[in-house]
Design a protein around this motif. Structure first.
Motif, PDB file in Angstrom:
ATOM      1  N   LYS A  39       0.786  -1.029   0.095  1.00 14.70           N
ATOM      2  CA  LYS A  39       0.057  -0.034  -0.098  1.00 14.70           C
ATOM      3  C   LYS A  39       0.757   1.331  -0.020  1.00 14.70           C
ATOM      4  CE  LYS A  39      -3.693  -2.222   2.612  1.00 14.70           C
ATOM      5  NZ  LYS A  39      -4.466  -2.346   3.723  1.00 14.70           N
ATOM      6  N   PRO A  40       0.501   2.279  -0.625  1.00 18.39           N
ATOM      7  CA  PRO A  40       1.320   3.394  -0.627  1.00 18.39           C
ATOM      8  C   PRO A  40       1.934   4.109   0.732  1.00 18.39           C
ATOM      9  CG  PRO A  40      -0.638   3.815  -2.153  1.00 18.39           C
ATOM     10  CD  PRO A  40      -0.916   2.438  -1.185  1.00 18.39           C
ATOM     11  N   LEU A  41       1.189   4.066   1.659  1.00 14.44           N
ATOM     12  CA  LEU A  41       1.854   4.636   2.933  1.00 14.44           C
ATOM     13  C   LEU A  41       2.769   3.560   3.467  1.00 14.44           C
ATOM     14  CD1 LEU A  41       1.815   6.694   5.229  1.00 14.44           C
ATOM     15  CD2 LEU A  41      -0.150   5.319   6.311  1.00 14.44           C
ATOM     16  N   ASP A  42       2.374   2.161   3.275  1.00 12.08           N
ATOM     17  CA  ASP A  42       3.362   1.398   3.762  1.00 12.08           C
ATOM     18  C   ASP A  42       4.833   1.193   3.107  1.00 12.08           C
ATOM     19  OD1 ASP A  42       1.659   0.259   5.406  1.00 12.08           O
ATOM     20  OD2 ASP A  42       0.819  -1.150   4.517  1.00 12.08           O
ATOM     21  N   ALA A  43       4.618   1.497   1.934  1.00 12.92           N
ATOM     22  CA  ALA A  43       5.859   1.635   1.015  1.00 12.92           C
ATOM     23  C   ALA A  43       6.781   2.839   1.169  1.00 12.92           C
ATOM     24  CB  ALA A  43       5.487   1.883  -0.701  1.00 12.92           C
ATOM     25  N   VAL A  44       6.110   3.946   1.732  1.00 11.60           N
ATOM     26  CA  VAL A  44       6.946   5.199   1.960  1.00 11.60           C
ATOM     27  C   VAL A  44       7.462   4.910   3.475  1.00 11.60           C
ATOM     28  CG1 VAL A  44       6.505   7.476   2.663  1.00 11.60           C
ATOM     29  CG2 VAL A  44       5.689   6.902   0.863  1.00 11.60           C
ATOM     30  N   VAL A  45       6.760   4.413   4.436  1.00  9.56           N
ATOM     31  CA  VAL A  45       7.198   4.100   5.820  1.00  9.56           C
ATOM     32  C   VAL A  45       8.196   2.801   5.862  1.00  9.56           C
ATOM     33  CG1 VAL A  45       5.507   5.547   6.777  1.00  9.56           C
ATOM     34  CG2 VAL A  45       5.155   3.231   6.818  1.00  9.56           C
ATOM     35  N   SER A  46       8.255   2.096   5.015  1.00  7.45           N
ATOM     36  CA  SER A  46       9.129   0.892   5.207  1.00  7.45           C
ATOM     37  C   SER A  46      10.426   1.262   5.367  1.00  7.45           C
ATOM     38  CB  SER A  46       8.998  -0.015   4.180  1.00  7.45           C
ATOM     39  OG  SER A  46       9.348   0.341   2.726  1.00  7.45           O
ATOM     40  N   PRO A  47      11.443   0.531   6.100  1.00  9.58           N
ATOM     41  CA  PRO A  47      12.997   0.817   6.168  1.00  9.58           C
ATOM     42  C   PRO A  47      13.562   0.801   4.751  1.00  9.58           C
ATOM     43  CG  PRO A  47      12.131  -1.007   7.619  1.00  9.58           C
ATOM     44  CD  PRO A  47      11.095  -0.700   6.816  1.00  9.58           C
ATOM     45  N   TYR A  50      20.597   2.252   2.282  1.00 11.15           N
ATOM     46  CA  TYR A  50      21.503   3.192   1.279  1.00 11.15           C
ATOM     47  C   TYR A  50      23.000   2.727   1.632  1.00 11.15           C
ATOM     48  CZ  TYR A  50      17.692   6.155   1.893  1.00 11.15           C
ATOM     49  OH  TYR A  50      16.693   6.766   2.083  1.00 11.15           O
ATOM     50  N   HIS A  51      23.524   2.425   0.275  1.00 10.06           N
ATOM     51  CA  HIS A  51      24.902   1.962   0.238  1.00 10.06           C
ATOM     52  C   HIS A  51      25.775   2.915  -0.604  1.00 10.06           C
ATOM     53  CE1 HIS A  51      28.478  -0.675  -0.961  1.00 10.06           C
ATOM     54  NE2 HIS A  51      28.365  -1.289   0.163  1.00 10.06           N
ATOM     55  N   LYS A  52      26.949   3.295  -0.143  1.00 13.76           N
ATOM     56  CA  LYS A  52      27.777   4.253  -0.678  1.00 13.76           C
ATOM     57  C   LYS A  52      29.073   3.313  -0.959  1.00 13.76           C
ATOM     58  CE  LYS A  52      25.973   8.189   1.913  1.00 13.76           C
ATOM     59  NZ  LYS A  52      26.327   9.579   2.334  1.00 13.76           N
ATOM     60  N   VAL A  53      29.315   3.284  -2.246  1.00 17.91           N
ATOM     61  CA  VAL A  53      30.291   2.388  -2.866  1.00 17.91           C
ATOM     62  C   VAL A  53      31.623   2.955  -2.366  1.00 17.91           C
ATOM     63  CG1 VAL A  53      31.111   1.211  -4.768  1.00 17.91           C
ATOM     64  CG2 VAL A  53      28.805   1.201  -4.399  1.00 17.91           C
ATOM     65  N   LEU A  54      31.847   4.064  -2.514  1.00 18.37           N
ATOM     66  CA  LEU A  54      33.218   4.679  -2.616  1.00 18.37           C
ATOM     67  C   LEU A  54      33.567   4.622  -1.110  1.00 18.37           C
ATOM     68  CD1 LEU A  54      33.105   7.493  -5.219  1.00 18.37           C
ATOM     69  CD2 LEU A  54      33.829   5.278  -5.408  1.00 18.37           C
ATOM     70  N   THR A  55      32.684   4.698  -0.175  1.00 20.86           N
ATOM     71  CA  THR A  55      33.223   4.741   1.239  1.00 20.86           C
ATOM     72  C   THR A  55      32.827   3.353   1.913  1.00 20.86           C
ATOM     73  OG1 THR A  55      30.866   5.952   1.769  1.00 20.86           O
ATOM     74  CG2 THR A  55      32.980   7.310   1.480  1.00 20.86           C
ATOM     75  N   ASN A  56      32.268   2.518   1.320  1.00 27.37           N
ATOM     76  CA  ASN A  56      32.173   1.187   1.630  1.00 27.37           C
ATOM     77  C   ASN A  56      31.156   1.250   3.082  1.00 27.37           C
ATOM     78  OD1 ASN A  56      31.978  -1.450   1.227  1.00 27.37           O
ATOM     79  ND2 ASN A  56      33.814  -2.089   2.346  1.00 27.37           N
ATOM     80  N   LEU A  57      30.144   2.138   3.145  1.00 27.27           N
ATOM     81  CA  LEU A  57      29.145   2.318   4.134  1.00 27.27           C
ATOM     82  C   LEU A  57      27.821   1.660   3.868  1.00 27.27           C
ATOM     83  CD1 LEU A  57      30.438   5.450   5.504  1.00 27.27           C
ATOM     84  CD2 LEU A  57      30.999   3.448   6.440  1.00 27.27           C
ATOM     85  N   ILE A  58      27.250   1.429   4.668  1.00 25.73           N
ATOM     86  CA  ILE A  58      25.887   0.722   4.513  1.00 25.73           C
ATOM     87  C   ILE A  58      24.861   1.605   5.671  1.00 25.73           C
ATOM     88  CG2 ILE A  58      23.845  -0.643   4.667  1.00 25.73           C
ATOM     89  CD1 ILE A  58      26.222  -2.715   3.344  1.00 25.73           C
ATOM     90  N   PHE A  59      23.856   2.223   5.052  1.00 19.79           N
ATOM     91  CA  PHE A  59      23.110   3.264   6.158  1.00 19.79           C
ATOM     92  C   PHE A  59      21.789   2.324   5.788  1.00 19.79           C
ATOM     93  CE2 PHE A  59      26.257   6.071   4.980  1.00 19.79           C
ATOM     94  CZ  PHE A  59      26.711   6.712   6.013  1.00 19.79           C
ATOM     95  N   ILE A  60      21.001   2.285   7.201  1.00 21.47           N
ATOM     96  CA  ILE A  60      19.468   1.855   7.081  1.00 21.47           C
ATOM     97  C   ILE A  60      18.794   2.902   7.792  1.00 21.47           C
ATOM     98  CG2 ILE A  60      17.822   0.004   7.921  1.00 21.47           C
ATOM     99  CD1 ILE A  60      20.328  -2.043   8.010  1.00 21.47           C
ATOM    100  N   GLN A  61      17.685   3.352   6.935  1.00 21.23           N
ATOM    101  CA  GLN A  61      16.935   4.517   7.609  1.00 21.23           C
ATOM    102  C   GLN A  61      15.389   3.758   8.036  1.00 21.23           C
ATOM    103  OE1 GLN A  61      15.552   7.337   4.390  1.00 21.23           O
ATOM    104  NE2 GLN A  61      14.429   8.281   5.847  1.00 21.23           N
ATOM    105  N   ILE A  62      15.336   3.946   9.192  1.00 20.69           N
ATOM    106  CA  ILE A  62      13.961   3.323   9.805  1.00 20.69           C
ATOM    107  C   ILE A  62      12.989   4.498  10.395  1.00 20.69           C
ATOM    108  CG2 ILE A  62      12.767   1.857  11.415  1.00 20.69           C
ATOM    109  CD1 ILE A  62      15.265   0.245  11.665  1.00 20.69           C
TER     110      ILE A  62
END
Length: 64
Positions: A39-47, A50-62
């Motif tokens: 559902k649209p709201l579920d799609a927006v608020v789901s975690p 993000y992966h930044k290849v050059l700095t080799n970091l992974i971010f998770i936004q919840i």
């Protein structure tokens, strides 16, 4: 902002505020709704992941 049409009917509008993660956020919301069938709201608020290849970091936004 992207406007999505199917058979000349509006099916969605995608976009977001600026920032380094805007493309990844828009793509993940699009996939969640149009491909995975959330559902649209579920799609927006789901975690999001993000992966930044050059700095080799992974971010998770919840959103709570």
């Amino acid at each position: 902002m992207n406007i999505l049409l199917q058979d000349d009917q509006l099916v969605g509008v995608l976009g977001g505020s600026g920032g380094m993660n805007i493309i990844a956020a828009v793509v993940q919301v699009f996939l969640n709704h149009f491909i995975l069938g959330m559902k649209p709201l579920d799609a927006v608020v789901s975690p999001r992941i993000y992966h930044k290849v050059l700095t080799n970091l992974i971010f998770i936004q919840i959103v709570s």
